[in-house]
Scaffold this active site. Structure first.
Site, PDB file in Angstrom:
ATOM      1  N   LYS A  37      -2.831   5.444  -2.494  1.00 28.83           N
ATOM      2  CA  LYS A  37      -3.836   5.996  -1.739  1.00 28.83           C
ATOM      3  C   LYS A  37      -4.285   7.147  -2.785  1.00 28.83           C
ATOM      4  O   LYS A  37      -3.151   7.874  -3.500  1.00 28.83           O
ATOM      5  CB  LYS A  37      -3.044   6.712  -0.629  1.00 28.83           C
ATOM      6  CG  LYS A  37      -2.967   5.404   0.581  1.00 28.83           C
ATOM      7  CD  LYS A  37      -4.167   4.849   1.095  1.00 28.83           C
ATOM      8  CE  LYS A  37      -3.505   4.149   2.496  1.00 28.83           C
ATOM      9  NZ  LYS A  37      -4.968   3.704   2.964  1.00 28.83           N
TER      10      LYS A  37
ATOM     11  N   ASP B  89     -13.596  -0.851   3.537  1.00 25.09           N
ATOM     12  CA  ASP B  89     -12.787  -0.915   4.850  1.00 25.09           C
ATOM     13  C   ASP B  89     -13.510  -0.424   6.015  1.00 25.09           C
ATOM     14  O   ASP B  89     -14.194  -1.074   6.867  1.00 25.09           O
ATOM     15  CB  ASP B  89     -11.396  -0.125   4.507  1.00 25.09           C
ATOM     16  CG  ASP B  89     -10.311  -0.124   5.443  1.00 25.09           C
ATOM     17  OD1 ASP B  89     -10.822  -0.481   6.767  1.00 25.09           O
ATOM     18  OD2 ASP B  89      -9.186   0.065   5.166  1.00 25.09           O
TER      19      ASP B  89
ATOM     20  N   LYS C 109      -1.447  -1.221  -4.356  1.00 24.45           N
ATOM     21  CA  LYS C 109      -2.404  -0.309  -3.900  1.00 24.45           C
ATOM     22  C   LYS C 109      -1.965   1.120  -3.613  1.00 24.45           C
ATOM     23  O   LYS C 109      -0.949   1.377  -3.240  1.00 24.45           O
ATOM     24  CB  LYS C 109      -2.884  -0.759  -2.704  1.00 24.45           C
ATOM     25  CG  LYS C 109      -3.993   0.359  -1.946  1.00 24.45           C
ATOM     26  CD  LYS C 109      -4.857  -0.547  -0.766  1.00 24.45           C
ATOM     27  CE  LYS C 109      -4.853   0.412   0.720  1.00 24.45           C
ATOM     28  NZ  LYS C 109      -5.379  -0.290   1.669  1.00 24.45           N
TER      29      LYS C 109
ATOM     30  N   SER D  44       1.021  -1.256   0.004  1.00 24.82           N
ATOM     31  CA  SER D  44      -0.061  -0.110   0.109  1.00 24.82           C
ATOM     32  C   SER D  44       1.119   1.250   0.050  1.00 24.82           C
ATOM     33  O   SER D  44       1.872   1.395   0.827  1.00 24.82           O
ATOM     34  CB  SER D  44      -0.828  -0.040   1.131  1.00 24.82           C
ATOM     35  OG  SER D  44      -1.673   1.325   1.314  1.00 24.82           O
TER      36      SER D  44
ATOM     37  N   GLU E 181     -11.066   1.226  -3.022  1.00 31.09           N
ATOM     38  CA  GLU E 181     -11.508   1.106  -1.622  1.00 31.09           C
ATOM     39  C   GLU E 181     -12.220   2.108  -0.842  1.00 31.09           C
ATOM     40  O   GLU E 181     -11.441   3.251  -0.991  1.00 31.09           O
ATOM     41  CB  GLU E 181     -10.246   0.604  -0.985  1.00 31.09           C
ATOM     42  CG  GLU E 181     -10.321   0.023   0.546  1.00 31.09           C
ATOM     43  CD  GLU E 181      -8.980  -0.365   1.103  1.00 31.09           C
ATOM     44  OE1 GLU E 181      -8.241  -0.816   0.198  1.00 31.09           O
ATOM     45  OE2 GLU E 181      -8.670  -0.609   2.425  1.00 31.09           O
TER      46      GLU E 181
ATOM     47  N   LYS F 257     -10.076  -6.266   8.584  1.00 30.04           N
ATOM     48  CA  LYS F 257      -8.897  -5.924   9.739  1.00 30.04           C
ATOM     49  C   LYS F 257      -9.427  -6.327  10.887  1.00 30.04           C
ATOM     50  O   LYS F 257     -10.286  -5.837  11.328  1.00 30.04           O
ATOM     51  CB  LYS F 257      -8.605  -4.453   9.634  1.00 30.04           C
ATOM     52  CG  LYS F 257      -7.995  -3.483   8.176  1.00 30.04           C
ATOM     53  CD  LYS F 257      -7.844  -2.370   8.569  1.00 30.04           C
ATOM     54  CE  LYS F 257      -7.182  -1.662   7.259  1.00 30.04           C
ATOM     55  NZ  LYS F 257      -6.896  -0.211   7.262  1.00 30.04           N
TER      56      LYS F 257
ATOM     57  N   ASP G 280      -7.297   3.418  -2.899  1.00 32.11           N
ATOM     58  CA  ASP G 280      -7.866   3.502  -1.371  1.00 32.11           C
ATOM     59  C   ASP G 280      -8.118   4.966  -1.151  1.00 32.11           C
ATOM     60  O   ASP G 280      -7.187   5.592  -0.926  1.00 32.11           O
ATOM     61  CB  ASP G 280      -7.205   2.709  -0.280  1.00 32.11           C
ATOM     62  CG  ASP G 280      -7.865   2.686   1.028  1.00 32.11           C
ATOM     63  OD1 ASP G 280      -9.033   3.381   1.174  1.00 32.11           O
ATOM     64  OD2 ASP G 280      -7.223   2.285   1.944  1.00 32.11           O
TER      65      ASP G 280
ATOM     66  N   GLY H 221      -4.136  -3.849   6.337  1.00 32.53           N
ATOM     67  CA  GLY H 221      -3.147  -3.545   7.288  1.00 32.53           C
ATOM     68  C   GLY H 221      -3.126  -2.130   7.965  1.00 32.53           C
ATOM     69  O   GLY H 221      -3.965  -1.375   7.405  1.00 32.53           O
TER      70      GLY H 221
END
Ligand code: OSB
Ligand code: MG
Length: 369
Positions: free
Chosen positions: A163, A238, A161, A135, A213, A262, A188, A290
């Site tokens: 952000k 998430d 991934k 990520s 996400e 998670k 995400d 994570g």
């Protein structure tokens, strides 16, 4: 397991590189580690709160408060039979899932050690290594982001991934997709968009992403349903899925096609397992998210990701992606096939470097029966 003594270590650990999400940039990670002593055994757990209430309302401070003043008094000196018994005993505490999950993790460690079984064995895991990705936080520029992706793909990560946040979304995804036309790529947003703003994300739908996400509010499921209807790409929840109940709401509302599990966010490994089983039954893929865990939480994330429903790569990267000095003697490394090998020793299967824990700790608290 009779709970004899609990020590809390709030720790602050320097990250090897800053990590930026739509809610801010961090250079260090704070969390709370728990050492739980029971019948001559020592178990460890990790509460994945951070210094600030950005990802969740929970912080290192609230975790310390809830554990000290409410949760530990319900468990210290008591004989706790298993995770279900534990969840039952703490059910009078509303919310505060990171705090609850940290103690449950230590309880699993103790139960595994007592039975001579690894957590993966206790959970009914079916793999000895787990497919993982990395990520990557928001960088200073798009060029910098592509450079980071170059670095991680060179290390062997086969799922990326990135952000995103408003204004740093389409251009970022486009640049990475152009540089890597076939890589497994996902984004995400960490709840940075309203349903109205999310229209600007529609070009993502043409970029062959694995998933998008948590685009919308953390406490929202319904608007994700409305947005999912506008997309071919799977929405993955998430922040919005904080319990097995919320997972059911999301499934019934068709608010997403994938769930990021998670264990901390949902209130414990047992709750994560329940969600994984629920999703597996209906064929909805899940993966393990994570929270920049230490070696303790990383070990338990790997263990839960061995369950059959975890069919997508997890946000579980190698230790050196996060910390130069970790709190476990064991360090996790990336295998050539973009997997990480799951610990097999009893309990969480890693040994804690107590000197490192003490070095990073900024205020221990201890309570005993
Ligand atoms: O939203 O998945 C997230 C890290 C901190 C808080 C929230 C998130 C993340 C990550 C990092 O994406 C995943 C990792 O531990 O590598
Ligand atoms: Mg996320």
């Amino acid at each position: 397991m009779k709970i004899d003594k609990v020590t809390l270590f709030p720790v602050k650990m320097p990250l090897v590189a800053h990590f930026e999400t739509s809610f801010g940039r961090i250079y260090d990670r704070e969390c709370v580690l728990l050492q739980v002593e029971s019948e001559g055994l020592v178990g460890w757990g990790e509460c994945v709160a951070d210094a600030d209430p950005g990802y969740s309302y929970e912080t290192t401070g609230t975790v310390m408060h809830i554990l000290k003043d409410f949760l530990l008094p319900l468990v210290v000196g008591r004989n706790i039979t298993d995770a279900a018994d534990y969840q039952n005993r703490i059910s009078s505490i509303r919310g505060h899932h990171f705090a609850k999950a940290g103690f449950e993790m230590a309880l699993w460690d103790l139960m595994g050690q007592r039975e001579g079984k690894s957590l993966s064995q206790l959970f009914g895991g079916i793999r000895d290594k787990v497919e993982v990705g990395v990520s990557i936080g928001i960088q200073d520029s798009t060029a910098e982001l592509v450079k980071r992706v170059d670095e991680f793909t060179a290390l062997g990560y086969k799922r990326i991934k990135i952000k995103i946040k408003p204004g740093r979304d389409i251009s970022e995804a486009e640049a990475v997709r152009k540089a890597y036309p076939n890589i497994k790529l996902q984004v995400d947003a960490n709840s940075a968009y309203t349903l109205d703003m999310a229209k600007s994300l529609l070009p993502l739908d043409e970029m062959n992403l694995l998933l998008i996400e948590q685009p919308l509010f953390d406490d929202d499921i319904w608007d994700h349903r409305l947005f999912q209807k506008q997309l071919k790409t799977a929405i993955c929840l998430d922040e919005s899925v904080i319990s097995p109940r919320h997972a059911r709401y999301a499934i019934e509302m068709e608010a997403c096609k994938v769930i990021n599990i998670k264990p901390g966010r949902v209130g414990g490994l047992s709750q994560g397992i329940e969600i994984a089983q629920m999703c597996h039954k209906i064929g909805m893929p899940v993966w393990c998210g994570g929270s920049l865990e230490t070696g303790i939480g990383r070990a338990t994330n790997l263990a839960i990701a061995t369950l059959p429903g975890f069919t997508m790569p997890g946000d579980i990267s190698a230790s050196d992606r996060y910390y130069k000095q970790d709190v476990t003697h064991d360090r996790f490394t990336l295998n050539a096939d973009s997997t990480i090998t799951v610990p097999t020793a009893p309990g969480i299967g890693v040994t804690v470097d107590e000197a490192a824990v003490k070095e990073f700790s900024f205020g221990e608290y201890q309570t005993s029966a």
